[in-house]
Design an enzyme around this catalytic site. Sequence first.
Site, PDB file in Angstrom:
ATOM      1  CD  GLU A  47      53.021 -13.511  11.688  1.00 11.52           C
ATOM      2  OE1 GLU A  47      53.842 -13.714  12.594  1.00 11.52           O
ATOM      3  OE2 GLU A  47      53.172 -13.893  10.509  1.00 11.52           O
ATOM      4  CB  CYS A 240      56.240 -15.809   8.412  1.00 10.64           C
ATOM      5  SG  CYS A 240      57.738 -16.381   9.207  1.00 10.64           S
ATOM      6  CG  ASN A 371      59.279 -11.205   9.421  1.00 10.80           C
ATOM      7  OD1 ASN A 371      59.377 -10.563  10.460  1.00 10.80           O
ATOM      8  ND2 ASN A 371      59.043 -12.502   9.426  1.00 10.80           N
ATOM      9  CD  GLU A 372      62.396 -15.274  11.752  1.00 13.65           C
ATOM     10  OE1 GLU A 372      61.850 -16.206  11.111  1.00 13.65           O
ATOM     11  OE2 GLU A 372      62.310 -15.191  12.984  1.00 13.65           O
TER      12      GLU A 372
END
Length: 654
Positions: A47, A240, A371-372
């Site tokens: 990331e 994120c 993603n999350e």
Amino acid sequence: MKTIVSLLAAGCLSTGQLLAQTNPVFTVNAAQIKTPVQKTMWGIFFEDINFGADGGIYAELVKNRSFEFAAPLMGWKELRQNNANGSILINNRGEQLNNPRFARFTVRSAAGYGISNEGFRGMGIKQGEGYDFSLQARVVEGNVTLRVELVNAANEKIASTSLPLSGKDWKKYTGTLTASATEAKAKLNIWFEGTGIIDADIISLFPQKTWKNRPGGLRADLVQLLADMKPGFLRFPGGCIVEGRELATRYQWKKTIGAVDDREVIVNRWNTEFRHKLTPDYFQSFGLGFYEYFLLSEDIGAEPLPILNCGMACQFNSSEVVPAEELDPYIQDALDLIEFANGTTDSKWGKVRAAMGHPAPFNLKLMGVGNEQWGEQYVERYKLFAKAIKAKYPEVKLVSSLGPNPNGELFDYLDPVLRGLKADILDEHYYRAPDWFLNQAKRYDNYDRNGPKIFAGEYAAQSKAIASAENSNNWQCALSEAAFMTGLERNADVVHMASYAPLFAHAEGWQWTPDLIWFNNLQSYGTPNYYVQKMYSANRGTHVVSTTLNNETAAGQIGLYANAVIDTVSKEVIVKIVNTSATPQTSEVVINGVKKLDKSAAIEVLKSGDLQLANTFARPAGISPQQQTIALKGKKLPVTLAPYSFQVIRVKML
Ligand code: AHR
């Protein structure tokens, strides 16, 4: 022994206590194969956080090279000697361009006016090495030559070159700087000699020695650390950052391909995320974009795993969603990405890939939807993505999110729903205390063997608290991860992928800690956690085999954890043992199910008596693997497990 047996029978001794009084014996049966280990088992989570891409692996040394940061001169400073007359004005060509700004320099003194770029907390420059300087420029009027210099922290010149400018049309000018000294905090100075008006844009400086010596490429030492891990997959671009704090700043892969100079620069979502670690100069140039991520995956032998925005911004921030009925462009992006990666060169997106220099497909097999994410809104969007992607590309396996926690309300809602939807791969995240990792070594022992596969997509033991600035990549955390990972490996039929997160951190530009690899402008080192990951990945093996500690699963009795695999290609048995106790343990590994074993075994040991110890720039390999060999007695291997140690034992099957 009689005494121990009678004490056990009387219920006075637990098995653990029994083990404490006898030498622990690990029994491996190399003929009792439990499950294959997937090639994707141990991988990398990438990331652009902590200056991971810009200021990190993307080797560009100039910060804000195209004046597109919110403050257009951030990173730049005017230089003026002897009251030299010159000025700078930022011009904007209009919104139809991705990078509309350029700088206009009006130079009225023949010497003494210039600009300087500070780099990313300075520029790392190495003695004797070459640096490619370039800029786009046009001469509006006059006669100007650029004197381009690198200076050290004391403003002494360590490299210099001259570039005469000519012509009223935009042109790319290039030059080479060869450094006479090594400097971690160098600056780039550009002096205007002569008078006139000059327009300039995309002012860039790259080391010539990049990974594979690619011009405009990646930082070689950082990629080497990744390649050394022999990763099974590369997850990109996050994290994120995929989601954005709001949808407007989400990651859009189509804006990150094509000519580097035309990629739109946007703010990095980690720029203002943490009040205690503000990095207002953190933007995304996307010089490292999706094409480069695919290339990097290929270079290091990792399966590419792109994670795409699913119409949801970060739920820790704005939580914005795209109405489900307006999700089509997002889904189309996913379909187009598969074509970009795998399509023939006459397909729309395959053609773009070929034009960028890679006619052969990248063989994309995995893709993450969101993603999350969590909640009903995620399920609603995941379903729409899955339906469209599976209809066109049934062979592509989809990774779906189980939210930010390994248990609790969000997890408990998503897990059964996604299992009900027959999701391919579930992405679990755990940023937890070291004890959590020790206690969860059996987490997957009772998971449904016929359900979705598990991707332990983000995990790291937190010494203080989640993302606390006081967290340390200490040995205690790494050791607890090593212990936990025996459980991931033992359950390789369910767990198909795992990756530590985050990956990179610049010592002066980070927002989140702990991180796997730390670097500054000149150096980089692997943390103890890095070596744990590397030892697992480099010793992946092909099949999990039966492993016990006195007839039980080795998952924490007297602080011991273990698992074994065989490698049917190299014909080896590979045993991983973790001793999380403070005492040395004299032990024996018995290897059954083989005709004959080599006379000696190779052992790689990671250990420290000090659980708080971490690696540093001064002691980069303080905790790093040490090699030993040990003689076997037939099929028995006597080993002394040092306190707080992780060892990987390799024995040839003859
Ligand atoms: O790894 C850091 C962050 O942790 C990731 O961006 C996010 O997915 C998780 O919350």
